[in-house]
Structures are given as structure tokens and as C-alpha cells.
Enzyme design. Structure first.
Site, PDB file in Angstrom:
ATOM      1  CG  HIS A 115      -7.776  -2.126   3.303  1.00 41.66           C
ATOM      2  ND1 HIS A 115      -7.860  -3.329   2.624  1.00 41.66           N
ATOM      3  CD2 HIS A 115      -7.464  -2.446   4.586  1.00 41.66           C
ATOM      4  CE1 HIS A 115      -7.622  -4.326   3.461  1.00 41.66           C
ATOM      5  NE2 HIS A 115      -7.375  -3.820   4.647  1.00 41.66           N
ATOM      6  CE  LYS A 117      -3.015  -3.379   3.489  1.00 42.91           C
ATOM      7  NZ  LYS A 117      -4.437  -3.764   3.387  1.00 42.91           N
ATOM      8  CG  ASP A 122      13.497   6.969  -9.145  1.00 44.09           C
ATOM      9  OD1 ASP A 122      13.238   7.998  -8.501  1.00 44.09           O
ATOM     10  OD2 ASP A 122      14.591   6.379  -9.088  1.00 44.09           O
ATOM     11  CG  HIS A 326      -3.464  -9.686   6.039  1.00 44.63           C
ATOM     12  ND1 HIS A 326      -2.872  -8.737   5.212  1.00 44.63           N
ATOM     13  CD2 HIS A 326      -4.413  -9.022   6.735  1.00 44.63           C
ATOM     14  CE1 HIS A 326      -3.432  -7.566   5.423  1.00 44.63           C
ATOM     15  NE2 HIS A 326      -4.375  -7.696   6.333  1.00 44.63           N
ATOM     16  CE  LYS A 328      -6.054  -8.135   2.226  1.00 49.19           C
ATOM     17  NZ  LYS A 328      -6.414  -8.866   3.407  1.00 49.19           N
ATOM     18  CG  ASP A 333      -9.752 -21.522 -16.600  1.00 51.17           C
ATOM     19  OD1 ASP A 333     -10.222 -22.427 -15.880  1.00 51.17           O
ATOM     20  OD2 ASP A 333     -10.431 -20.867 -17.399  1.00 51.17           O
TER      21      ASP A 333
END
Length: 420
Positions: A115, A117, A122, A326, A328, A333
Site C-alpha cells: 500500500h 506510495k 539518486d 484520502h 492520512k 500539540d
């Protein structure tokens, strides 16, 4: 808040949605000199995918080593298209747990997906987030969207890039194993062992060594200019099974003023629910921004099954109505933040390969909190007295019990032996 595993010497920028991510990603790929590693749960066949595939191919043709890793379930419909676009360019495409034949579905562990991404260029620049390779205004199930999805990614340089790079290399070997091995075996038979060893030594000593040397030189030159403290946290099914969940628990238990969360798929473990309730009871302002436009009915059931319990202790719950959600993201604080690919649900916390970045930096947290406040303006607060048909009284209890049972059955089918 106490820092956990955070290193200084990073430069970080926040990217909102594909409109910010893809130009930055394409610019980095065009400037690559040695290697590009890209991993995505979903790749598509739209204009965004076309441009990215073309740029990856161009970089490979000018001598950059380009490796692309996609998930066999999330990208199953687009894999033939990508193979056709990348054919002959020198880009190598690997599929994590492919589902190209019926017997693939019978293999154990197929519910444990990649899952992630991620991208590393380099060895000095990394991208981590929740944004798949697909246009923000396009959904695989709902088609064209009236407004872009809310999602985020982070681009950073610094010591933690090496951890992202190392994980991508390990996953590549795991997914490509059997294809590279066959090529190398044929080479060894046809040219002899010395040629095989020489080729391997030149490949890794040359390409990989140059990348690492360039990375070390750049980090040494710029470390004092990048004060951001950052940690790369991954979840896998071996050594880091609860790594991301532990960071959320630590942040909740350490928070003193506020804790803000954006999460589209919200059905946290009992430990996390208790930590949310305990934080609210000791006076921490806890705000949850969850889906208001639901793409899966069961996801809505799972989240809403918890509303009453959370609200009873003062947790404020908002549903995002402006577009599909979508992102997350979490903030604690004034200077703790995390974003990445991990939802707070059984799939992300116990099954999938996931990755988040943790940051302790007041400026980055302030920027991300401004995005949170903006998103709240496109949401509706779900008040305790607000009617939710089917979610009060005995009907709500039954639905909650059904969701809990389904979650446990799903984990059992996936091979998970833990109680959620």
C-alpha cells in the site's frame, strides 16, 4: 512531546494533492543522474500516468537506472498498459504479489498488499505520502469527480532517505526474484563465472556506489542548513508489525493540548480507541476528520460504529463533505506530525506494507495544521444529539457487533492471528 527515533538534518516540503506532487516528482525524475525507484499501490492509464511513464522512460533512455514497483491488486487493470508504455525503454517494472492468473488468488498472503506510495531519486531525495499515481479528480470506482480528493505527501532530503531507499531495494528484490535470477543464470552459463561476477561487481560498485557517495557528500554539505527532525516509519509483517500503531499510541499518550487526525478508513484497534478516550478525558482537544463522501459502505459502518463511544468522552468528530477524503495525517500539540499511507484500520495496521514519516518541526506542523483547519471548513461536525438512522439504540449495537465480527473474520482469512 518526547521525540522517538527522530534525526535532524532534513529539509522537508509539504505537497497537497497530485497537483503539487506530480510536478515535483517529474522535476526530480528529469534531473536524476543515477537512479529512480518508484513504488505505488495504484497506477492508472490516465493523463497523469501517461506523463509519468514517459518521463521515466526518457530518464532510462539517457542512462538512469529506473525501477518501478506496483501492487498486483491495486494496479491490476493498469499493469498491461504500463508494460506497453515502458517496453524497450530500459525501465524495469515489477509487480508485488501479481494476480494475473486464477491460481494467484489461491496463494497465501494475497490479502497483504503493498500500500506504499514512495519514490527515491539518486539516493538524496525521497517522496512519501498517500497519493497514488492517478488524477485527483478521477476515481477507479466512481469515475470523474466534481472536486479533487484531499490528500498529502512529503518531499524530503536528509539521513532518512537512505531508509526509504533500502526498503525499496529490498521490496524490489522480493518482487523481481525469479526474473533477474534467470537472466543472471543464463549469463553465467553462456559467458562463464568471471564475467558474471565482474558484471555484478561493476553494477553495484559503480551505480550504487556513485549514488551513495553523492548522497554522503550532499548530506555533509547541507546538514547544518536542514534542522527538521524526521523519522521514516514502516509497517511490515516481520520486524515492524506494530511500528506505525506504536507511534500513534505514543503521540496520543504524550499529547497535552491537542490531537488532530485526518483518516479516510477509520476503525482503529482497541488500544488506539482507549488512547483517544484517555487523551480526551485528561483535557486534550481531540478532533477527528473522517470521510463524509463514502466510497465503501462498510467503511462508513466501521467509522460510525465508534462515534457514540468517542463523543461520550468529548472527542469531536467531523465528516469531510467537500470531496472524497484520502489523506492520512495526524498532529499532536505544536510540533509533532505524521503523514503517509497508513489508515487506522485492520488492513493498514495488521496486513499491508505501509510507510509514514514522523516530523518534529513547528513550522511544518503549522503548515499542516492550516491545511487541517481549511479542510474543517468543508466538513460537518457530527454532534452527539444528531440523528444517525440505524446507529442509535439496539440497531447501532447490532451494526457495531457485525462490523467487529467482519473485521476479525477478514483478519483470520488474511492469516492474521492477533486479536484486533
Amino acid at each position: 512531546m518526547i521525540a522517538r527515533g527522530l534525526q535532524g538534518g532534513h529539509e522537508v516540503s509539504l505537497l497537497r494533492g497530485g497537483e503539487a506532487l506530480f510536478p515535483a516528482l517529474q522535476q526530480a525524475i528529469d534531473a536524476a543522474q543515477h537512479e529512480v525507484w518508484l513504488a505505488s499501490y495504484i497506477v492508472h492509464t490516465d493523463a497523469v500516468s501517461e506523463r509519468l511513464a514517459q518521463q521515466l522512460a526518457r530518464s532510462a533512455r539517457r542512462g538512469v537506472r529506473v525501477r518501478v514497483l506496483v501492487d498486483g491488486f491495486g494496479s491490476r487493470h493498469a499493469i498491461p498498459w504500463w508494460r506497453e508504455r515502458l517496453a524497450g525503454s530500459g525501465v524495469a517494472l515489477a509487480v508485488f504479489r501479481p494476480l494475473e492468473s486464477w491460481w494467484h488468488w489461491l496463494q497465501p498472503g494475497q490479502l497483504r498488499r503493498l500500500h506504499l506510495k514512495l519514490c527515491v531519486v539518486d539516493g538524496v531525495q525521497a517522496f512519501v505520502g498517500g497519493i497514488n499515481v492517478i488524477d485527483d479528480r478521477l476515481d477507479l470506482h466512481h469515475g470523474e469527480l466534481p472536486a479533487p480528493r484531499l490528500d498529502f505527501a512529503a518531499r524530503f532530503s536528509g539521513p532518512a532517505v537512505a531508509q526509504v531507499d533500502a526498503q525499496l531495494r529490498r521490496l524490489w528484490v522480493r518482487s523481481w526474484l525469479g526474473r533477474d535470477f534467470g537472466d543472471e543464470l543464463r549469463l553465467m552459463i553462456s559467458t562463464g563465472l568471471p564475467a558474471f561476477v565482474t558484471r555484478q561487481w561493476l553494477r553495484w560498485r559503480g551505480a550504487y556506489g556513485r549514488v551513495q557517495e553523492r548522497r554522503r557528500e550532499r548530506l555533509a554539505a547541507e546538514a547544518d542548513l536542514r534542522p527538521v527532525r524526521l523519522a521514516y516509519v514502516r509497517r511490515d509483517n516481520l520486524l515492524y508489525r506494530h511500528a506505525i500503531e506504536r507511534e500513534y499510541l505514543h503521540a496520543l499518550r504524550s499529547a497535552r493540548q491537542r490531537f488532530d487526525l485526518i483518516c479516510p478508513y477509520f476503525y482503529p484497534s482497541g488500544r488506539l480507541v482507549r488512547a483517544l478516550l484517555e487523551a480526551a478525558r485528561r483535557g486534550v482537544q481531540v478532533r477527528l476528520l473522517l470521510q463524509g463522501q463514502f466510497d465503501y459502505r462498510l467503511a462508513a459502518w466501521a467509522a460510525r460504529a465508534l462515534y457514540a463511544q468517542l463523543q461520550a468522552q468529548g472527542v469531536r468528530v467531523f465528516e469531510y463533505r467537500a470531496a472524497f477524503l484520502h489523506a492520512k495525517v495526524a498532529l499532536a500539540d505544536e510540533d509533532w506530525a505524521t503523514l503517509g499511507s497508513s489508515n487506522l484500520d485492520p488492513t493498514s495496521l495488521l496486513l499491508n506494507l505501509e510507510a509514514n514519516v514522523l516530523l518534529r518541526d513547528a513550522a511544518f506542523s503549522a503548515q499542516l495544521r492550516a491545511e487541517f483547519e481549511t479542510a474543517l471548513r468543508g466538513s460537518q461536525e457530527m454532534l452527539p444529539e444528531q440523528p444517525l438512522p440505524g446507529w442509535r439504540g439496539w440497531r447501532g449495537w447490532l451494526r457495531g457487533a457485525l462490523v467487529a465480527w467482519l473485521a476479525q473474520v477478514y483478519l483470520r482469512l488474511a492469516g492474521g492471528g492477533e486479536r484486533y
